[in-house]
Design a protein around this motif. Structure first.
Motif, mmCIF file in Angstrom:
data_model
loop_
_atom_site.group_PDB
_atom_site.id
_atom_site.type_symbol
_atom_site.label_atom_id
_atom_site.label_comp_id
_atom_site.label_asym_id
_atom_site.label_seq_id
_atom_site.Cartn_x
_atom_site.Cartn_y
_atom_site.Cartn_z
ATOM 1 N N CYS A 73 -1.776 4.091 -14.376
ATOM 2 C CA CYS A 73 -1.179 4.047 -13.088
ATOM 3 C C CYS A 73 -1.715 2.869 -12.208
ATOM 4 O O CYS A 73 -1.134 2.455 -11.351
ATOM 5 N N SER A 74 -2.834 2.020 -12.750
ATOM 6 C CA SER A 74 -2.962 0.964 -11.899
ATOM 7 C C SER A 74 -2.065 -0.325 -12.135
ATOM 8 O O SER A 74 -2.109 -1.176 -11.369
ATOM 9 N N LEU A 75 -1.441 -0.214 -13.391
ATOM 10 C CA LEU A 75 -0.430 -1.235 -13.391
ATOM 11 C C LEU A 75 0.580 -1.544 -12.435
ATOM 12 O O LEU A 75 0.733 -2.533 -11.748
ATOM 13 N N PRO A 76 1.435 -0.429 -11.868
ATOM 14 C CA PRO A 76 2.291 -0.649 -10.861
ATOM 15 C C PRO A 76 1.393 -0.780 -9.504
ATOM 16 O O PRO A 76 1.955 -1.666 -8.668
ATOM 17 N N THR A 77 0.326 -0.432 -9.306
ATOM 18 C CA THR A 77 -0.499 -0.664 -8.243
ATOM 19 C C THR A 77 -0.886 -1.995 -8.067
ATOM 20 O O THR A 77 -0.648 -2.773 -6.963
ATOM 21 N N GLY A 78 -1.096 -2.632 -9.075
ATOM 22 C CA GLY A 78 -1.436 -4.138 -9.119
ATOM 23 C C GLY A 78 -0.370 -4.861 -8.831
ATOM 24 O O GLY A 78 -0.271 -5.936 -8.149
ATOM 25 N N ILE A 79 1.165 -4.650 -9.215
ATOM 26 C CA ILE A 79 2.220 -5.240 -8.968
ATOM 27 C C ILE A 79 2.602 -4.990 -7.412
ATOM 28 O O ILE A 79 2.792 -6.018 -6.697
ATOM 29 N N VAL A 80 2.413 -4.011 -7.072
ATOM 30 C CA VAL A 80 2.833 -3.713 -5.473
ATOM 31 C C VAL A 80 1.540 -4.542 -4.666
ATOM 32 O O VAL A 80 2.229 -5.144 -3.749
ATOM 33 N N VAL A 81 0.245 -4.103 -4.991
ATOM 34 C CA VAL A 81 -0.430 -4.862 -4.159
ATOM 35 C C VAL A 81 -0.532 -6.232 -4.291
ATOM 36 O O VAL A 81 -0.619 -6.975 -3.242
ATOM 37 N N GLY A 82 -0.224 -7.016 -5.331
ATOM 38 C CA GLY A 82 -0.425 -8.280 -5.511
ATOM 39 C C GLY A 82 0.793 -9.081 -5.224
ATOM 40 O O GLY A 82 0.926 -10.095 -4.944
ATOM 41 N N PHE A 83 1.960 -8.342 -5.296
ATOM 42 C CA PHE A 83 3.390 -9.110 -5.185
ATOM 43 C C PHE A 83 4.395 -8.610 -4.457
ATOM 44 O O PHE A 83 5.147 -9.528 -3.719
ATOM 45 N N VAL A 84 4.659 -7.170 -4.443
ATOM 46 C CA VAL A 84 5.495 -6.576 -3.234
ATOM 47 C C VAL A 84 4.999 -6.519 -1.912
ATOM 48 O O VAL A 84 5.776 -7.064 -1.078
ATOM 49 N N PHE A 85 3.872 -6.231 -1.788
ATOM 50 C CA PHE A 85 3.314 -6.299 -0.335
ATOM 51 C C PHE A 85 3.248 -7.580 0.299
ATOM 52 O O PHE A 85 3.602 -7.666 1.372
ATOM 53 N N PRO A 86 2.832 -8.636 -0.479
ATOM 54 C CA PRO A 86 2.807 -9.814 0.463
ATOM 55 C C PRO A 86 4.152 -10.604 0.484
ATOM 56 O O PRO A 86 4.400 -11.185 1.541
ATOM 57 N N ALA A 87 5.153 -10.016 -0.319
ATOM 58 C CA ALA A 87 6.627 -10.573 -0.048
ATOM 59 C C ALA A 87 7.199 -9.849 1.176
ATOM 60 O O ALA A 87 7.993 -10.395 1.864
ATOM 61 N N GLY A 88 6.885 -8.793 1.490
ATOM 62 C CA GLY A 88 7.479 -7.954 2.636
ATOM 63 C C GLY A 88 6.507 -7.921 3.667
ATOM 64 O O GLY A 88 6.811 -7.358 4.959
ATOM 65 N N GLY A 89 5.114 -8.372 3.713
ATOM 66 C CA GLY A 89 4.427 -8.302 4.698
ATOM 67 C C GLY A 89 3.887 -9.576 5.390
ATOM 68 O O GLY A 89 4.783 -10.585 5.342
ATOM 69 N N HIS A 90 2.930 -9.716 6.222
ATOM 70 C CA HIS A 90 2.684 -10.793 7.116
ATOM 71 C C HIS A 90 2.050 -12.091 6.140
ATOM 72 O O HIS A 90 1.704 -13.248 6.601
ATOM 73 N N VAL A 91 1.574 -11.709 4.882
ATOM 74 C CA VAL A 91 0.840 -12.652 4.281
ATOM 75 C C VAL A 91 2.074 -13.492 3.192
ATOM 76 O O VAL A 91 2.312 -13.113 2.140
ATOM 77 N N SER A 92 2.462 -14.472 3.873
ATOM 78 C CA SER A 92 3.844 -15.252 3.200
ATOM 79 C C SER A 92 3.404 -16.519 2.873
ATOM 80 O O SER A 92 4.439 -16.994 2.154
ATOM 81 N N SER A 93 2.484 -16.944 3.111
ATOM 82 C CA SER A 93 2.137 -18.344 2.724
ATOM 83 C C SER A 93 0.580 -18.840 2.848
ATOM 84 O O SER A 93 -0.316 -18.043 3.283
ATOM 85 N N GLY A 94 0.304 -19.863 2.355
ATOM 86 C CA GLY A 94 -1.337 -20.399 2.391
ATOM 87 C C GLY A 94 -2.245 -19.958 1.378
ATOM 88 O O GLY A 94 -1.437 -19.053 0.210
ATOM 89 N N PRO A 95 -3.046 -20.383 1.355
ATOM 90 C CA PRO A 95 -4.222 -19.619 0.445
ATOM 91 C C PRO A 95 -4.635 -18.093 0.150
ATOM 92 O O PRO A 95 -4.685 -17.652 -0.906
ATOM 93 N N LEU A 96 -4.270 -17.460 1.290
ATOM 94 C CA LEU A 96 -4.559 -16.211 1.242
ATOM 95 C C LEU A 96 -3.424 -15.593 0.360
ATOM 96 O O LEU A 96 -3.702 -14.665 -0.632
#
Length: 131
Positions: A73-96
């Motif tokens: 279950c943590s495999l899709p969580t890692g994909i969502v937290v690390g890649f889906v959320f930043p693509a749709g959220g305010h974390v779109s560039s930079g070192p963060l």
């Protein structure tokens, strides 16, 4: 001095990369690293299994099965937290963004490694329970 001048175009090129490319690269990188580590860990842990007594098998089977389900279950969580959320959220560039991608790739890799470590143990417990 020269490195500072040449680093600026590299940073500009990296920051102009689309979020779709970083998403695909991060997911693929995390999965490939996890699968390679899976093969290494699985082979190592399969060679060093302790003997499982038949009377301990049902308890161990429940415990290891729950741990493996949590890691799966943590495999899709890692994909969502690390890649889906930043693509749709305010974390779109930079070192963060890089840090968030690394956290996601680490979650993906850790879940795959955990499944690799538990798989031979679950097989040994199932064999002991069947005997």
């Amino acid at each position: 001095m020269f490195s500072a001048v040449s680093a600026s175009p590299a940073l500009a090129a990296a920051s102009s990369t689309s979020s779709g490319v970083t998403f695909v690269a991060g997911v693929v990188g995390g999965l490939v690293a996890g699968i390679v580590l899976y093969l290494l860990v699985y082979r190592y842990s399969a060679r060093r299994l302790p003997e499982v007594r038949a009377e301990e098998a049902p308890e161990l089977l429940k415990k290891l099965g729950a741990q493996q389900a949590g890691l799966v279950c943590s495999l899709p969580t890692g994909i969502v937290v690390g890649f889906v959320f930043p693509a749709g959220g305010h974390v779109s560039s930079g070192p963060l963004l890089l840090v968030v991608h690394l956290i996601g790739a680490a979650l993906v890799s850790v879940s795959i490694i955990g499944v690799a470590w538990l798989s031979p143990r679950l097989r040994a417990v199932r064999n002991a329970a069947a005997a």
